[in-house]
Scaffold this active site. Structure first.
Site, PDB file in Angstrom:
ATOM      1  N   GLY A   1      29.604  38.250  41.800  1.00 13.39           N
ATOM      2  CA  GLY A   1      30.575  38.255  40.719  1.00 13.39           C
ATOM      3  C   GLY A   1      30.756  39.640  40.111  1.00 13.39           C
ATOM      4  N   LEU A   2      31.015  39.685  38.825  1.00 10.78           N
ATOM      5  CA  LEU A   2      31.284  40.932  38.114  1.00 10.78           C
ATOM      6  C   LEU A   2      32.412  41.709  38.778  1.00 10.78           C
ATOM      7  CD1 LEU A   2      27.744  42.245  37.127  1.00 10.78           C
ATOM      8  CD2 LEU A   2      29.365  40.981  35.746  1.00 10.78           C
ATOM      9  N   CYS A   3      33.440  40.988  39.190  1.00  8.88           N
ATOM     10  CA  CYS A   3      34.579  41.703  39.756  1.00  8.88           C
ATOM     11  C   CYS A   3      35.872  41.120  39.180  1.00  8.88           C
ATOM     12  CB  CYS A   3      34.568  41.678  41.275  1.00  8.88           C
ATOM     13  SG  CYS A   3      34.299  40.068  41.987  1.00  8.88           S
ATOM     14  N   GLY A   4      35.848  40.824  37.908  1.00  4.26           N
ATOM     15  CA  GLY A   4      37.061  40.400  37.226  1.00  4.26           C
ATOM     16  C   GLY A   4      37.564  39.059  37.716  1.00  4.26           C
TER      17      GLY A   4
ATOM     18  N   ALA B   1      38.165  45.834  42.401  1.00  5.89           N
ATOM     19  CA  ALA B   1      38.201  44.975  41.212  1.00  5.89           C
ATOM     20  C   ALA B   1      36.929  45.172  40.393  1.00  5.89           C
ATOM     21  CB  ALA B   1      38.333  43.513  41.618  1.00  5.89           C
TER      22      ALA B   1
END
Lengths: 146, 288
Positions: free
Chosen positions: B90-93, B241
């Site tokens: 994760g941590l990609c908007g 992203a």
């Protein structure tokens, strides 16, 4: 007009050379040689070696199959995987082949199997080329003191 | 009202978060560049393959489905397959969400039972929660997968297609437009859609062993190449992203530190003032 040769894989351009006199490649129906002025031609390749001959010198690339295209003295080899013959470490290739064969003997799921099969094919092609190199090297140049 | 000590602790913690997000931003930027380079390095191969396929396509008996190679045959649509390419982490908007949403929309549009081949954890988890049938999952791909790594994906898809598990297969992935923009896209993978021959080249190739044999060898590689390209696009998208998301996080953290510092200074001044007042008051008291 001499030949231009490019060997590309899905990952990168592996080899590129101009002014080539002759190219020998392992076709699906056997080895063939291409000289300048050849008619436009596409064939499938078997695992083996592509030899590029330029001014008497010869370079060898190991490939594991793919396609060969020639048109207007431009040769493009679409290889599944390609490697320069003198970069091949014969022991590593042998070890890789043994490992792949052993793994094939065991039970695996499909994803593993495809990978193993591919690495077995690669190892076999590498070995074939490397062995040729080895033989020729020994026959061609007498060992010092030998 | 927070005590001075609490504010100071808060500033320090936000500061170290900012350091982490900054580092992640830089890592994502370099990974993005490498993914782009990889995608670029594969272009010549993809172009040639497309070219040869386009050339072969001209003489195919297109009216006669039965005579075509299986990977080209169009069948009545009873079940569809989706190869869903999403990030593992994760941590990609909003990237995973927008790709998953695109896949959901496609499922609804098709109106037939859909089976998934999940490449990446984000898509797998999303559709697993929705109780959708997942034929296969690939969540172990590296950041820079080589061609060998994606072969099993192609094999699973083509085998299932041949076995009639699905009659059409789509790729859903994130297309890398530029650093700021990624766009979820759908692309039909199977049956193979023949490329248009852009350049009328009028070359009469000699095919060996024959056109059918070359075509039979070429089609699976074309499918593999399409999957490989989509995965590289997906990785470039994911990293860009993430880079943008992390930059925003770093900016937000720095802004927060500014606000907190202001509050901290105010509180410190107030404390000094009240201490002074105490002292002055005490001195006055002693005079009396």
């Amino acid at each position: 007009m001499p030949l231009t040769v490019e060997i590309v894989t899905a990952e990168q351009l592996v080899y590129s050379q101009e002014g080539v006199d002759e190219v020998v490649a392992p076709g699906a129906d056997g080895e063939f040689a291409i000289l300048p002025q050849h008619a436009a031609f596409i064939t499938t390749l078997a695992p083996g070696e592509v030899r590029i001959i330029k001014g008497g010198a010869e370079e060898v690339m190991a490939i594991t199959g793919g396609f060969f295209e020639v048109r207007n003295d431009r040769i493009v080899v679409l290889a599944d995987a390609a490697e320069r013959a003198d970069e091949i470490d014969i022991e590593r290739a042998e070890a890789a082949r043994r490992q792949a064969e052993e793994e094939l003997g065991e039970r695996h799921d499909l994803a593993d199997l495809v990978k193993i099969e591919a690495s077995l094919r690669r190892a076999q092609a590498r070995l074939k080329v490397a062995e040729r190199r080895g033989r020729r090297g020994r026959a061609g140049s007498p060992r010092p003191g030998g | 009202m927070a005590t001075i000590r609490q504010i100071r602790r808060r500033i320090r913690s936000v500061g170290s978060t900012a350091k982490i997000t900054k580092a992640m931003e830089l890592v994502a930027a370099s990974k993005m560049r490498r993914a782009q380079e990889r995608a670029l390095a594969g272009r010549p191969y993809a172009e040639r393959l497309t070219w040869v396929l386009a050339d072969l396509a001209e003489t195919l008996p297109l009216g006669d489905e039965e005579a075509l190679p299986p990977l080209l045959q169009r069948r009545e649509l009873q079940a569809a397959g989706i190869v869903l390419i999403t990030p593992n982490r994760g941590l990609c908007g909003g990237l995973p969400t927008s790709v998953n949403r695109k896949a959901s929309a496609l499922t609804l549009d098709l109106g037939v039972p859909t089976k998934f081949v999940a490449v990446g954890k984000k898509g797998r988890d999303y559709f697993r929660r929705a109780n959708v049938s997942i034929r296969a999952e690939f969540t172990e791909l590296s950041d820079y997968p080589d061609y060998q790594e994606i072969l099993p994906i192609a094999r699973v898809v083509m085998d299932d297609y041949a076995a009639g598990e699905f009659d059409k297969v789509f790729l859903v992935y994130s297309y890398f437009v530029n650093t700021m923009n990624q766009e979820p896209r759908v692309r039909q993978l199977l049956p193979v859609e023949l490329p248009e021959d852009e350049a009328t080249r009028a070359v009469d190739y000699i095919y060996e062993p024959g056109r059918e044999e070359v075509l039979a060898e070429l089609l699976p590689r074309y499918v593999e190449m399409e999957i490989y390209e989509a995965i590289l696009e997906g990785i470039a998208s994911e990293q860009s992203a993430r880079m943008v998301a992390m930059r925003n996080a770093t900016d937000a953290a720095e802004e927060m530190i500014e606000d907190l510092t202001l509050t901290y200074n105010k509180a410190r001044q107030e404390q000094i003032t009240s201490e002074l007042l105490d002292i002055v008051g005490g001195v006055e008291g002693m005079k009396v």
